[in-house]
Design an enzyme around this catalytic site. Sequence first.
Site, PDB file in Angstrom:
ATOM      1  N   HIS A   1      89.471  91.548 -34.774  1.00 53.31           N
ATOM      2  CA  HIS A   1      88.503  91.893 -33.720  1.00 53.31           C
ATOM      3  C   HIS A   1      87.323  92.740 -34.218  1.00 53.31           C
ATOM      4  CE1 HIS A   1      91.029  90.175 -30.696  1.00 53.31           C
ATOM      5  NE2 HIS A   1      92.009  91.043 -30.875  1.00 53.31           N
TER       6      HIS A   1
ATOM      7  N   ASP B   1     101.776  88.526 -31.146  1.00 52.86           N
ATOM      8  CA  ASP B   1     101.627  88.721 -29.705  1.00 52.86           C
ATOM      9  C   ASP B   1     101.484  87.423 -28.905  1.00 52.86           C
ATOM     10  OD1 ASP B   1      99.132  88.268 -30.729  1.00 52.86           O
ATOM     11  OD2 ASP B   1      98.256  90.160 -30.076  1.00 52.86           O
TER      12      ASP B   1
HETATM   13 ZN   LIG Z   1      96.355  89.988 -30.623  1.00 54.77          ZN
END
Ligand SMILES: [Zn+2]
Length: 351
Positions: A126, A250
Amino acid sequence: MHKTAFIWTDEYYNYSFPDYHPFKSLRESMTKRLLEERSAFHFITLIEPKPISEEVLQLVHSKEYIEFVKYKSKEGQGYLDDGDTPAFKGIYEAALIRISGSVKALELIKGGEFNHAINIGGGFHHAKRNRAAGFCVFNDVALIAKLGENSFSKIAIVDIDGHHADGTQELLIDDDKVLKISLHMFHPNFFPGSGDVNEIGVGKGEGYTINIPLPPGTGDDGYLLAFDEIVIPVIERYKPELIILITGGDSYFNDPLVELKLSTHGYLDVVTKVHHLAHKYSSGRLIMLGGGGYNYDATARIWTISIAEIAGIYDLEYETLHDPFSTKSSQFVMEKIRSTIDRIKKIHSFN
Ligand SMILES: [Zn+2]
Ligand SMILES: [Zn+2]
């Protein structure tokens, strides 16, 4: 031949956000323990990373941003972004060593002594040029892709973290030497909000970004369908010289932050396929990085099973780490996935 290096230093523990924050280095320590309990390091070589220079970091981050992180690292309070990534004392060094681990993985692959290199301490997809985001300070994925371009003319990134690889996409948006494939949950208001099928890259990078947005509730069957229909033919057509796999845990069915529904079986199937693709098209060159994963026990089991597969040591002792079941998508979800697959095929014009 699965000559495998595992990049590790106990300094990785320093990158763990305090208190309530979901990102903890417990995942890494649990994975290492599960591997140790199975004598994996008789077959996998442990290698320690050294911090990279700031000059290398500047390949993907601005000098101003690096200075900002250093300042916040000394100050040890507030946030590095709008409120997801807290600053703590020493966060600069803690982030740097983890990013350095991914650079080490690349160097080992370039050196040719290893064809697989694993840095579960990496995968910060990110982070942007000028800012932190989503618990990520520096973007090692984009960095090693850029560095890898000096040695390889075609690199593929396959990102199976449950979130869109927005930082990697942004940093390599016009890059035609790196094919970026991201499978992730996509839904209004879900972080980071990007990653729809029509984001395909710009300029000479057009067509080199492939987003596979999946609906909440996507189980092993739907995920594998998208993988088989899109990722496999795309890699077969592209024939990368190096594959970088971001293995965020995740996408798991009871991760607290993401509503995808992969089981350990789905993860292993995907990792096995990527591993085979690397041997078939990339002379075995495969770098596995970590990523998110907020169900710590599940993430450690996913990573351990994946590492055993890549290192060629998967056996009954790893079988015990699996969930007792595979997951299925509902008819409603499968229909959404099928229509997304069709849209991607149309946009990227292949069948
Ligand atoms: Zn993630
Ligand atoms: Zn192998």
